[in-house]
Design an enzyme around this catalytic site. Sequence first.
Site, PDB file in Angstrom:
ATOM      1  N   MET A   9       0.851  -1.197   0.000  1.00  0.00           N
ATOM      2  CA  MET A   9       0.000   0.000   0.000  1.00  0.00           C
ATOM      3  C   MET A   9       0.882   1.241   0.000  1.00  0.00           C
ATOM      4  O   MET A   9       1.593   1.501   0.971  1.00  0.00           O
ATOM      5  CB  MET A   9      -0.923   0.007   1.223  1.00  0.00           C
ATOM      6  CG  MET A   9      -1.826  -1.214   1.339  1.00  0.00           C
ATOM      7  SD  MET A   9      -3.061  -1.328   0.026  1.00  0.00           S
ATOM      8  CE  MET A   9      -4.143   0.040   0.452  1.00  0.00           C
ATOM      9  N   SER A  10       0.830   2.014  -1.084  1.00  0.00           N
ATOM     10  CA  SER A  10       1.681   3.200  -1.215  1.00  0.00           C
ATOM     11  C   SER A  10       0.998   4.463  -0.718  1.00  0.00           C
ATOM     12  O   SER A  10       1.640   5.501  -0.569  1.00  0.00           O
ATOM     13  CB  SER A  10       2.072   3.392  -2.682  1.00  0.00           C
ATOM     14  OG  SER A  10       0.917   3.713  -3.448  1.00  0.00           O
ATOM     15  N   CYS A  99      14.734  -0.414  -7.355  1.00  0.00           N
ATOM     16  CA  CYS A  99      13.815  -0.454  -6.213  1.00  0.00           C
ATOM     17  C   CYS A  99      12.849  -1.631  -6.348  1.00  0.00           C
ATOM     18  O   CYS A  99      12.586  -2.350  -5.378  1.00  0.00           O
ATOM     19  CB  CYS A  99      13.051   0.856  -6.095  1.00  0.00           C
ATOM     20  SG  CYS A  99      11.899   0.888  -4.705  1.00  0.00           S
ATOM     21  N   CYS A 195      11.419   9.226  -6.168  1.00  0.00           N
ATOM     22  CA  CYS A 195      10.664   9.373  -4.919  1.00  0.00           C
ATOM     23  C   CYS A 195      11.441  10.098  -3.830  1.00  0.00           C
ATOM     24  O   CYS A 195      10.896  10.940  -3.126  1.00  0.00           O
ATOM     25  CB  CYS A 195      10.213   8.009  -4.419  1.00  0.00           C
ATOM     26  SG  CYS A 195      11.524   6.991  -3.722  1.00  0.00           S
TER      27      CYS A 195
END
Length: 361
Positions: A9-10, A99, A195
Site C-alpha cells: 500500500m503506497s 527499487c 521518490c
Amino acid sequence: MKAKVIVGMSGGVDSSVAAWLLKEQGYQVEGLFMKNWEQDDHNDFCPAAKDLADAQAVCNQLRIPLHTVNFSKEYWDRVFAYFLSEYEKGRTPNPDVLCNKEIKFNAFLNHALNLGADYIATGHYAKNTIEGSIGYLFKAKDREKDQTYFLHAVEPEALSKTIFPIGDFTKPQIREFAKQLGLVTHAKKDSTGICFIGEKRFKTFLNEFILAKPGEIKSTGGKTLGQHDGLMFYTLGQRQGLGIGGLQNSTDEPWYVVDKDIASNTLYVAQGSQHPMLYSQGLICGPIHWLADYENHLPLTCFAKTRYRQTDQACMISPPDNNLHYVIFSSPQRAITPGQFIVFYEKNQCLGGATIEQIIR
C-alpha cells in the site's frame, strides 16, 4: 479458504483499488506500507507521513489490517548507493528499476512470506502468468500506463508469488472504481519523478551527496562555448539549463547535449533537434536479465524500449561477447543514455532487459 495476499500500500489510488479488487475476489487481504527513505522527516522530501495516513485510511475503509515496515537501510544499501555511484561516473541511472528488483519484489516479498502470505500484490500496471515457481511478465491493458519497463529486472521466482490486480484495467477505470467506493485516494495525484527527491530541485539534491566538478562545454567541432556545473547534472538529449544561448555566429536553433567525455570532464553540445549526434544505430548493453527462455535463441530479432513510454522499436540482439550484447535497431534511435535500461519485448511479453553501457553511432 482463498490464499492470503499482502498488498504493498503506497497511499495512492492504484494500490488502494488493487486491495479492493482482491478482497472482492475472495482473497484474505492485508496491507503493508513500506518506508524506504529516512530523510523525509525534517524537510520537503517524500511526504511519507501523508502517504501512510492515506494507506491507513483506505485499509480502514476496506476493513483490512495494515502492517508497516522500514526498509530504509536496504534501500540505501541496494538502491541509493548504486544511484550515487552511477551519477559519479557521469551516467544516468534509473532507481525505480532497482527499487522494484531489490525492495518491492525482494525485501517486501520475503517480509510478506514471513507474515504468512501466499502472494504479494502491488498497484503496478502489468500482467503476469504463473507456471510452477516461474512467473512471466506481460504488458498491461493500459498501454499508456504500462510499467513492465520498470519491472523487467524482477526475478521470475518473485513474479510467481505476485498478483497484479489492476493489469486488466485502464487508469480512468481505476479512478472511477475508487470514486464509486468513496476511497480517500480517488483524486490523489500520481507520484512523479524520483521518490526520494520529492519537490526538491534535482541539482540541489545531488549536491548534498556528490562533489560537483565544473568543466567546459564544447561544440562537436571543439569550440568552447561555456562552462557546465558538473557532468552528473546533464543527460543526453537535454535542452534546458545549458546557458549557452545567443552565441555570436550561431543560428537560433536550440542546443542539445550530445556527448559526455568523462576523462576530460567535457560536455559536448550541438544545435538542432535532428542533429546526427543525437541519434544512434545501436548500443552495447550488459548481461541480459531474462524473464523468458530466449537466452539460447540469439541472435534474436524482437522489439525494445530504451526509455519508459517509448514506442517499441524493432531490433536485433547479438549473442554475448564477454557478457556484453550488441543491439542494432532497424532505425536510428534518439538520445540513448548509458546507465538507463533497454527492455526487450515480443508482442505483449516482456523478455527481460539490461543496462545500457555504450552507444553505437
